[in-house]
Motif scaffolding. Structure first.
Motif, PDB file in Angstrom:
ATOM      1  N   ALA A 190       5.281 -25.071 -23.257  1.00  0.00           N
ATOM      2  CA  ALA A 190       4.729 -25.127 -24.688  1.00  0.00           C
ATOM      3  C   ALA A 190       3.458 -24.719 -24.990  1.00  0.00           C
ATOM      4  CB  ALA A 190       4.512 -26.765 -24.955  1.00  0.00           C
ATOM      5  N   ASN A 191       2.420 -24.377 -23.857  1.00  0.00           N
ATOM      6  CA  ASN A 191       1.366 -23.626 -24.060  1.00  0.00           C
ATOM      7  C   ASN A 191       1.373 -22.261 -24.565  1.00  0.00           C
ATOM      8  OD1 ASN A 191      -0.052 -26.219 -23.885  1.00  0.00           O
ATOM      9  ND2 ASN A 191      -0.472 -25.821 -21.728  1.00  0.00           N
ATOM     10  N   LEU A 192       2.497 -21.956 -23.809  1.00  0.00           N
ATOM     11  CA  LEU A 192       2.789 -20.339 -24.089  1.00  0.00           C
ATOM     12  C   LEU A 192       3.516 -20.045 -25.376  1.00  0.00           C
ATOM     13  CD1 LEU A 192       3.920 -19.437 -20.373  1.00  0.00           C
ATOM     14  CD2 LEU A 192       1.735 -18.834 -21.398  1.00  0.00           C
ATOM     15  N   GLY A 193       3.856 -20.985 -25.934  1.00  0.00           N
ATOM     16  CA  GLY A 193       4.540 -21.125 -27.177  1.00  0.00           C
ATOM     17  C   GLY A 193       6.003 -21.021 -27.193  1.00  0.00           C
ATOM     18  N   ALA A 194       6.708 -21.391 -26.181  1.00  0.00           N
ATOM     19  CA  ALA A 194       8.100 -21.305 -25.777  1.00  0.00           C
ATOM     20  C   ALA A 194       8.561 -22.818 -25.868  1.00  0.00           C
ATOM     21  CB  ALA A 194       8.722 -20.690 -24.481  1.00  0.00           C
ATOM     22  N   THR A 195       8.709 -23.289 -27.287  1.00  0.00           N
ATOM     23  CA  THR A 195       9.090 -24.509 -27.505  1.00  0.00           C
ATOM     24  C   THR A 195      10.403 -24.877 -27.720  1.00  0.00           C
ATOM     25  OG1 THR A 195       8.756 -24.350 -29.826  1.00  0.00           O
ATOM     26  CG2 THR A 195       6.769 -25.089 -28.431  1.00  0.00           C
ATOM     27  N   ALA A 254      13.447 -19.600 -27.513  1.00  0.00           N
ATOM     28  CA  ALA A 254      12.291 -18.945 -27.090  1.00  0.00           C
ATOM     29  C   ALA A 254      12.226 -18.938 -25.569  1.00  0.00           C
ATOM     30  CB  ALA A 254      11.222 -19.662 -27.677  1.00  0.00           C
ATOM     31  N   ARG A 255      12.719 -20.118 -24.870  1.00  0.00           N
ATOM     32  CA  ARG A 255      12.555 -20.247 -23.494  1.00  0.00           C
ATOM     33  C   ARG A 255      13.650 -19.520 -22.767  1.00  0.00           C
ATOM     34  NH1 ARG A 255      11.141 -26.631 -22.142  1.00  0.00           N
ATOM     35  NH2 ARG A 255       9.359 -26.738 -23.690  1.00  0.00           N
TER      36      ARG A 255
END
Length: 446
Positions: free
Chosen positions: A32-37, A41-42
């Protein structure tokens, strides 16, 4: 349980005993901190990582690890195989949003890799294993094994076809790629199906645990509500009976203060005795609700502080005392018993006594001076209690004229508690009637 009555409501959500592991939570926070929510994205992040690992391994295989001359792969074919492996890895970004398309694309690139691979080499990277695992997780077991089994057949056909064209030793050159495809793909599907089953089982445990906690909280709330209702009934019955009589007597004392001081003193003494009896009854009620013995051995709260001790638990056996008290207050009461008295269950005994007590209080407040007839019948299969009063003989005192209807509600609740039939309403002579009938079956169950 009593601690919740004065406190806040039970609104805490049930905790999840089978929640995600701590490591998984930390990993989710990191993503989540990397923007992959989201899933796509993941999966893109996963595809990039697998592509990097694939490029590193295949480049090391062709240009670093393999000794020169052992496996003959020209540089152009080697780089093309590396590109196909990296392309497989990049397709993993579709593994959850378009799993079938992802599987088809990876199998297509794997067929091309089989066609370009050296005759004696089997080249497989991570992407086919990952997509087969994903199919096993997302789809039902039968569907997943059918799809991946079809992919295995396609790879085996490509291996045998390539060997037939490039190598006359068909069996030896095709068994390796076909066996590797079957083991890796079908094994990955089995692992994915096990993980999906485990997740569903864990989710079921979570739901069952949450339902159990909610059911327990519902029971606790119901028990608290029942305790509050019991406290309200008992306190209302005690207060209404004694305090209404004290109010009536106080009004009479007020009129006698100047005319007959001795009679006024006697009335004050009676009020004082009724006050003590009221306190004793209230201590008894509180002691019963707390689970304290009636003799006060468990706590000093239930014993009379005036040296009089605790009053006994009221019941039908002491109706005469209740009638005598009502007569002292000026209510003409007649008590008629029919049949041979016999014991009734303790809860029913107290409930019937309280109903008579409440009926007399209501008659004293709303029909002062009216004659009251109490009839207690012990019949073969039931116990019947009737309290009937006539119309008021005089106008009620303003202080006791109002009513909230709580007494009638309490009597109805007591009848429901002991399984008795209850009826209350006006009579043809402008009076009021209360009838309670306790059958043998209802008394046994009480």
């Amino acid at each position: 349980m009593n601690d919740h009555i004065g406190g806040g409501p039970l609104t805490a959500e049930p905790t999840d005993p089978a929640g995600p592991p701590r490591l998984t939570k930390r990993f989710d926070v990191l993503l989540a901190n990397l923007g992959a929510t989201g899933p796509f994205a993941r999966d893109c992040l996963l595809a990039a990582c697998v592509a990097g690992v694939t490029f590193t391994l295949m480049a090391a295989l062709f240009f670093v690890v393999t000794p020169p001359g052992e496996v003959v792969v020209d540089p152009v074919r080697a780089w093309l195989l590396v590109a196909l492996g990296v392309g497989q890895a990049l397709l993993l970004c579709l593994r959850r949003v378009r799993p079938l398309l992802c599987l088809a694309g990876i199998i297509g690139l794997q067929v091309a890799m089989i066609a370009l691979s050296p005759p004696d080499a089997t080249i497989r990277v991570l992407a086919p294993f990952v997509v087969a695992y994903t199919i096993g997780v997302l789809l039902p077991a039968r569907t997943a094994f059918m799809l991946v089994g079809a992919a295995v057949v396609v790879e085996a056909a490509a291996a045998f076809g390539t060997a037939a064209v490039m190598n006359p030793d068909l069996l030896l050159s095709a068994v390796g790629p076909a066996g590797s495809s079957a083991l890796s793909n079908l094994g990955a599907v089995a692992v994915g199906n096990y993980v999906a089953t485990r997740r569903r089982y864990t989710q079921l445990l979570r739901l069952q645990a949450a339902d159990a906690v909610r059911a327990q909280q519902t029971k606790v709330r119901a028990a608290i509500d029942a305790e509050r209702s019991q406290m309200a009934r008992e306190l209302h019955d005690v207060a209404a009976h004694h305090l209404s009589g004290m109010v009536v007597q106080a009004a009479a004392v007020h009129r006698l203060v100047d005319r007959d001081p001795e009679a006024a003193k006697a009335g004050v003494a009676w009020i004082r005795s009724q006050g003590k009896e009221t306190l004793n009854n209230l201590r008894l009620v509180v002691g019963v609700l707390r689970g304290t013995p009636a003799d006060g051995s468990g706590s000093g709260d239930t014993a009379g502080h005036d040296g009089e001790g605790s009053v006994p638990v009221p019941g039908l056996a002491v109706l005469d005392d209740l009638v005598r008290t009502a007569r002292d207050l000026g209510t003409p009461v007649e008590f008629v018993g029919v049949g041979s008295p016999r014991p009734v269950p303790p809860i029913a005994d107290v409930a019937l006594y309280r109903m008579v007590q409440e009926s007399l209080s209501n008659a004293r407040q709303h029909a002062p001076g009216a004659r009251v007839l109490i009839t207690l019948r012990y019949l073969p299969r039931e116990v019947s209690l009737a309290v009937v009063n006539g119309p008021p003989a005089r106008r009620p005192e303003p202080a006791v004229r109002t009513s909230s209807g709580v007494g009638l509600i309490g009597m109805r609740e007591r009848a429901q508690l002991i399984g008795a039939r209850f009826a209350a309403g006006p009579t043809s002579e402008a009076g009021w009637s209360v009838t309670v009938t306790l059958t043998s079956k209802g008394s046994d169950s009480s």
